[in-house]
Design an enzyme around this catalytic site. Structure first.
Site, PDB file in Angstrom:
ATOM      1  N   LYS A   8     -12.762   2.260   4.603  1.00 16.57           N
ATOM      2  CA  LYS A   8     -13.601   1.064   4.591  1.00 16.57           C
ATOM      3  C   LYS A   8     -12.770  -0.219   4.500  1.00 16.57           C
ATOM      4  CE  LYS A   8     -17.755  -0.644   2.251  1.00 16.57           C
ATOM      5  NZ  LYS A   8     -18.741  -0.292   1.211  1.00 16.57           N
TER       6      LYS A   8
ATOM      7  N   GLU B  52      -0.610  -6.374   8.361  1.00 14.44           N
ATOM      8  CA  GLU B  52      -0.211  -7.239   9.470  1.00 14.44           C
ATOM      9  C   GLU B  52      -0.676  -6.722  10.840  1.00 14.44           C
ATOM     10  OE1 GLU B  52       1.874  -9.583   7.695  1.00 14.44           O
ATOM     11  OE2 GLU B  52       1.670  -8.162   6.040  1.00 14.44           O
TER      12      GLU B  52
ATOM     13  N   ALA C 114       0.842  -1.209   0.000  1.00 20.04           N
ATOM     14  CA  ALA C 114       0.000   0.000   0.000  1.00 20.04           C
ATOM     15  C   ALA C 114       0.871   1.251   0.000  1.00 20.04           C
ATOM     16  CB  ALA C 114      -0.941  -0.015   1.205  1.00 20.04           C
TER      17      ALA C 114
END
Lengths: 783, 338
Positions: free
Chosen positions: A678, A750, A556
């Site tokens: 979200k 994680e 990301a």
């Protein structure tokens, strides 16, 4: 409009974008690179159509509709004319050799095309180097499917039956007769504790831990056990190899890294890179099990080459247990403190499981070294080699397990100190990475503790165990800290912007279900000043710009900043074109002064100075701008980069029956900028559910007499079901990080699971007064 | 999975004829267990006889006030059938404690009785198992036996019967109607399933060429004072470690008649008439429940991983009897043990 499903591409759909709740304005960051056009536009008022940024918004998955309607195709769903189906046969023994393998009966079945074994397979590389994929352990000799007669683990693939349909393949597989020469195997960690491989300690020890422990007035020693756990992604492992002719193959593979598989297949089969294409448009969960190429892709390519036909290999759920797993481990923790709660010393040693042929390990003990203020710390890590397949990464590898032991031990020490567990952690709070001594690029763990405790109502906790109850149930409240690394990796992104205001953004990364398609679309839309549905995302294709495997929570941050970099290059070119226009209002503008917004190149200083993208491109006769940039994150050796969390859990335990229910969990996470409110929420919520499983349910059971996993299915390998999951609240605390990368993104894959099992274990102690140090905490352990 | 032939039975007589003609064939209804076993190569029928079109799907009242349940009534339909929900709520509760909604939709009444053990070793053809391959040995006795039996075990087998529904049927003293080549016969529920003894390959006393046609419930459903309490490793969708079905006939606080059965602990639903008799005529209280539990478990024998089941069973029996006596049966959907 029908779309070529074989081309992974996802267009953002603005109509499905939900309320921009929790939106974070990107703003002008100090580094001056990342500027959200949308934000700038918003600041310009009505005239330039203000647009809230997509970054941070609760945007629904751009691939959601395809996923729920079956439009998204997974590796085992691709087809080709004359496709050959396969059935894998696994070894019945854990160690030894294949003495004889009789395929004659199988091959005589109508519809069977071939049976591949080590005796008749096509050639494959004979050196370890070829089998070392990009994330293989440094030491060892990677497994080679169907390579020779050696058996290294129970369930090892030893034959591949190929037939015109999968039923025939599976039937014929039952007719293959194997004779083994078994050798004595060992699969029990506890039976090999005097035969270990010592690893170099993960971090430098500090101080004199032995003396500090000895002189500490309050000490705790505990031994903690985590069993083997399996990933159990919903999608089984599958590879479909399309025989393209002319020596070319396309592989649809379930993987977390198409380019890792590509390199591996080229090496193992000595193929030219341009002759192999690996695609993985959708992945139904992987959690680390898809980081390394798995054996089914080797089997599928072997078969395709043997037959010169397209082949599909899909593993059964049971066969999924013959792949990697989270290693079982024994961890010993010693803590010493002053009576006021000052932590003097931490000693953490871990003994973890690997195979006989590769040394897989992660740094379980690292987390103890860096998290809490303690002048003395030492670590040890041993490996036990068993006759199993090589263990592998599984969500937050090393932290899920290492922090479980640390946080359970911290809770035990807090009890010994008669300190509230949260207060104790605040006493040990460190503003620096205790191992490296470096300050954090950002660390808002304190706020995680505060907001988490407040949302949970922690201040109403009775300190004594068994002090809170609800009818027949004992009520327990426990908490734990979570920590992970904010990692980022070099990554390349290509953007093709067309004059009609459409962008295609490409990168060879994967979306393993985490929402990569969506965040890429959000970032690109903001950076290029386009609506979400003006952006198409292409990923999961080895021919696209370079990306490492998706893992470690690094994609990301990496890909979103990669999009920022390439967007700047596109912007620079657009500005160059705009300047060539007669009387260009941007004639004197520097690239840093302009942004893209609403289809315009706009001056940040004066919104009236703007040129439409279409005009700029048309003026120069350009219909398309394509830029590809590689983003390499500057090595910042002056900071530690981590994400943190605080987890608060409530359990209710039936006092007579010991049935444990996790009735509430609050997880407060500090992970820099949240790209999508979200999907981030879902990501952490799913992690908490997994943490419940780790605490209460999950355990791979091996019968050591057979060296064989006995609960290799999801009926008997328990994961939480709906009834086990009650109230989960996820909080993202505000954490601005202007150091880690331009967008301030730190990754979320994680962190959500780290600490959850400890918080639940600690809550069970608080409820019952019983400390169970071996996971999972099944009800029999509470008797 | 081996290849097999598929045939459809036209009526009960045809089904019986077909299976008599080919002893390697098997009946299939919902298939929720059989197909799993076939995929694992544990069951290898050469032929499947599909009985799903037979007219055995009715739930109807019998002249003596009981209910006759056709063998093909799906578990879901049965649990929610008004006659069952109102008059035999213990049965409805036990059904809803089992499997998942999807499985219950497929699973049939007769098939539920015929499901096979979930012992790990029975499922793995690589390991010895007397139930799967008579004479090969029992791997569970010295193996991973956490889910195995503590009552009625033998040296050859320590498997459990996995059904929840059958535990309730044992308490209700249902009758199993079967059809065979020689006509119909009725098997009392207590005699339907077997203990392993030296023939663990036989789960039931149904002959290989017989077909279950119906399960008949007597009039007495214990609808006021009952429970089905199931303890398992997660809160739903797991087989019982221990389960207890209870039916009490109460007169105020006094137990006039007690029945209870255990699941998850033996090769068949486990009842102990002496333990039940000890409750009759007594005022309901934890002490007599403890005594009853002690009686049931007096010969219980644990193995390496399942010895805890003895204490768990004792406590679960007591709790279940309290639930039933108080008229506060266990809910199967509120994520909480009552």
């Amino acid at each position: 409009m029908p779309r070529d499903r074989s081309t992974p591409s996802h267009r953002g759909d603005i109509s499905r974008r939900t309320v921009l709740q929790g939106a974070v304005a990107v703003g002008v960051l100090t580094h001056g690179q990342a500027v959200s056009s949308a934000t700038v536009a918003a600041e310009q008022g009505e005239a330039s159509k203000p647009m809230a940024p997509y970054i941070g918004s609760a945007t629904s998955r751009v691939d959601g509709r395809d996923k729920v309607t079956g439009g998204a195709k997974y590796a085992g769903e691709f087809n080709a004319p004359g496709l050959v189906h396969a059935s894998v046969i696994g070894s019945a023994i854990a160690k030894g050799r294949i003495a004889r393998i009789d395929v004659s009966e199988a091959i005589s079945v109508g519809g069977v095309v071939a049976v591949l074994t080590h005796e008749n397979r096509p050639p494959m590389a004979d050196d370890d180097k070829a089998y070392k994929d990009a994330v293989a352990p440094d030491q060892g000799s990677p497994f080679r499917p169907l390579y020779d007669d050696r058996i290294r683990f129970s369930g090892q693939p030893i034959a591949l039956v190929l037939a015109e349909n999968s039923e025939t393949a599976r039937f014929a597989a039952s007719l293959v007769h194997v004779e083994y020469e078994p050798e004595k195997h060992v699969t029990d960690l506890y039976s090999k504790l005097n035969d270990v491989v010592s690893l170099k300690a993960p971090a430098k020890p500090r101080g004199d831990t032995a003396s500090a422990l000895a002189s500490s007035p309050v000490r705790h020693h505990g031994e903690y056990y985590v069993p083997i756990e399996h990933h159990n992604p919903m999608e089984p492992y599958a590879s479909t190899v399309i025989w393209e002719g002319g020596g070319k193959i396309t592989i649809y593979d379930k993987t977390q890294g198409v380019q890792n598989v590509h390199g591996y297949v080229c090496n193992v089969f000595n193929l030219k890179p341009e002759d192999v294409r690996v695609m993985s448009p959708f992945v139904g969960g992987a959690f680390g099990s898809g980081l390394r190429p798995q054996y089914q892709v080797v089997l599928a390519v072997l078969a395709a080459r043997a037959l010169e036909r397209s082949v599909r290999v899909v593993l059964t759920r049971q066969q999924m247990y013959s792949l990697g797993y989270r290693p079982a481990m024994i961890q010993r923790i010693d803590l010493g403190a002053e009576t006021d709660g000052t932590l003097n010393a931490i000693s953490h040693d871990a003994t973890t499981v690997t195979s006989q042929y590769e040394n897989f390990h992660r740094n379980e003990t690292t987390w103890s070294g860096l998290l809490y203020k303690s002048a003395n710390a030492k670590y040890a890590h041993n490996l036990v080699r068993l006759d199993l397949s090589t263990s592998c990464d599984m969500r937050a590898p090393s932290a899920t397990t290492g922090v479980y032991a640390l946080e359970a031990a911290m809770d035990e020490l807090a009890v010994a100190l008669k300190l509230d567990p949260l207060e104790f952690r605040l006493k040990c709070y460190s503003e620096r990475d205790q191992s490296s001594g470096l300050p954090f690029s950002s660390k808002n763990l304190r706020e995680c503790y505060r907001q988490g405790a407040e949302a949970f109502g922690w201040d109403k906790r009775s300190p004594e165990p068994r002090a809170m109850r609800d009818g027949r149930e004992l009520v327990g409240w426990g908490m734990a800290t979570g920590i992970w690394e904010a990692l980022q990796v070099p990554i390349a992104v290509r953007i093709a912007l067309t004059a009609n205001g459409h962008a295609e953004v490409s990168c060879a990364t994967s979306d393993i279900g985490t929402g990569t398609y969506t965040i890429m679309a959000q970032v690109a839309a903001d950076m290029l000043g386009l609506p979400l549905d003006g952006v198409d995302i292409r990923l999961g294709d080895s021919t696209l710009p370079q990306s490492p495997v998706e893992g470690g929570s690094w994609i990301a941050a990496s890909v979103s900043n990669g999009i920022v970099t390439t967007s700047r290059a596109v912007l620079k070119e657009l500005l160059r074109l705009a300047k060539e226009m007669p009387n260009s209002p941007l004639a004197t503008a520097a690239p840093e002064e302009v942004v893209l917004s609403g289809g315009m190149i706009v001056s940040r200083r004066d919104a009236a100075r703007a040129v439409s993208i279409a005009d700029a491109m048309q003026h120069d006769g350009v219909d398309r701008i394509v830029r590809e940039e590689t983003t390499r994150f500057a090595r910042d050796s002056s900071h530690a980069h981590n994400t943190h969390s605080a987890i608060f859990a409530e359990v209710k335990v039936d006092e007579q029956l010991n049935v444990v229910r996790v009735t509430r969990v609050v997880s407060a996470v500090a992970a820099g900028r949240i790209l999508n409110a979200k999907t981030a929420h879902s990501q952490v919520m799913g992690s908490v559910v997994w943490g419940i499983g780790m605490a209460l349910h999950e355990e791979t059971l091996i019968d050591h007499a057979f060296g064989r996993i006995m609960n290799a299915n999801i009926a008997e390998y328990h994961v939480p079901v709906n009834a086990d999951v009650q109230d989960i609240k996820v909080i993202f605390v505000d954490e601005k990080d202007e150091i880690v990368n331009p967008l301030g993104v730190k990754g979320l894959g994680e962190i959500g699971i780290v600490g959850v099992a400890a918080a639940i274990a600690n809550a069970i102690y608080h409820a019952t007064g019983k400390r169970v140090r071996a996971l999972p905490i099944t009800l029999d352990k509470l008797y | 999975m081996i290849n097999f032939e598929y045939a459809r039975a036209n009526d009960v007589a045809d089904a019986v004829r077909q299976i008599a003609a080919d002893p390697t064939s098997k009946f299939i209804a919902g298939g929720t267990n059989l197909l799993d076993l076939m995929k694992e190569d544990v069951e290898r029928p050469a032929r499947l006889i599909d009985i799903t079109r037979l007219p055995l799907s009715d739930v109807e009242e019998t002249p003596d006030g009981g209910v006759r349940i056709g063998a093909l009534v799906p578990n879901s339909d049965l649990a929610w059938h008004p006659l069952i929900a109102q008059r035999y709520p213990m049965l409805a509760s036990a059904i809803l404690a089992g499997a998942s909604a999807q499985l219950r939709n497929m699973a049939s009444t007769g098939g539920n009785l015929m499901q096979r053990t979930r012992c790990f070793y029975f499922y793995d053809t690589v390991t010895p198992c007397n139930k799967r391959q008579p004479g090969s040995g029992c791997s569970a006795i010295a193996g991973i036996n956490r889910i195995n039996a503590i009552l009625g075990t033998s040296d050859t087998c320590i498997a459990t019967h996995p059904s929840d529904m059958c535990v309730a049927l044992a308490v209700l003293e249902a009758k199993v109607h079967v059809a065979g080549p020689g006509g119909e016969r009725v098997i009392p529920f207590a005699d339907f399933h077997r203990l392993p003894g030296d023939a663990p390959q036989r789960d039931t006393n149904l002959d290989a060429n017989e077909l279950i046609t119906a399960v008949e419930l007597p009039a007495d459903g214990f609808a006021k004072n009952y429970t089905y309490l199931k303890i398992r490793d997660r809160l739903s969708y797991a087989f019982a470690l221990v389960s207890v079905a209870v039916g009490l006939e109460m007169d105020g606080n006094t137990i006039r008649r007690a029945r209870f059965a255990l699941g998850g602990v033996a090769h068949k639903p486990w009842r102990d008439e002496a333990a039940e008799a000890g409750l009759n005529g007594k005022v309901a209280n934890p002490e007599i429940f403890e005594r009853a539990a002690g009686l049931v478990l007096r010969d219980a024998k644990g193995f390496e991983h399942n010895a805890f089941k003895i204490e768990l069973a004792r406590r679960t029996i007591v709790r279940a009897l309290i639930q039933a006596a108080h008229g506060t049966p266990q809910s199967q959907n509120n994520k909480k043990i009552a």
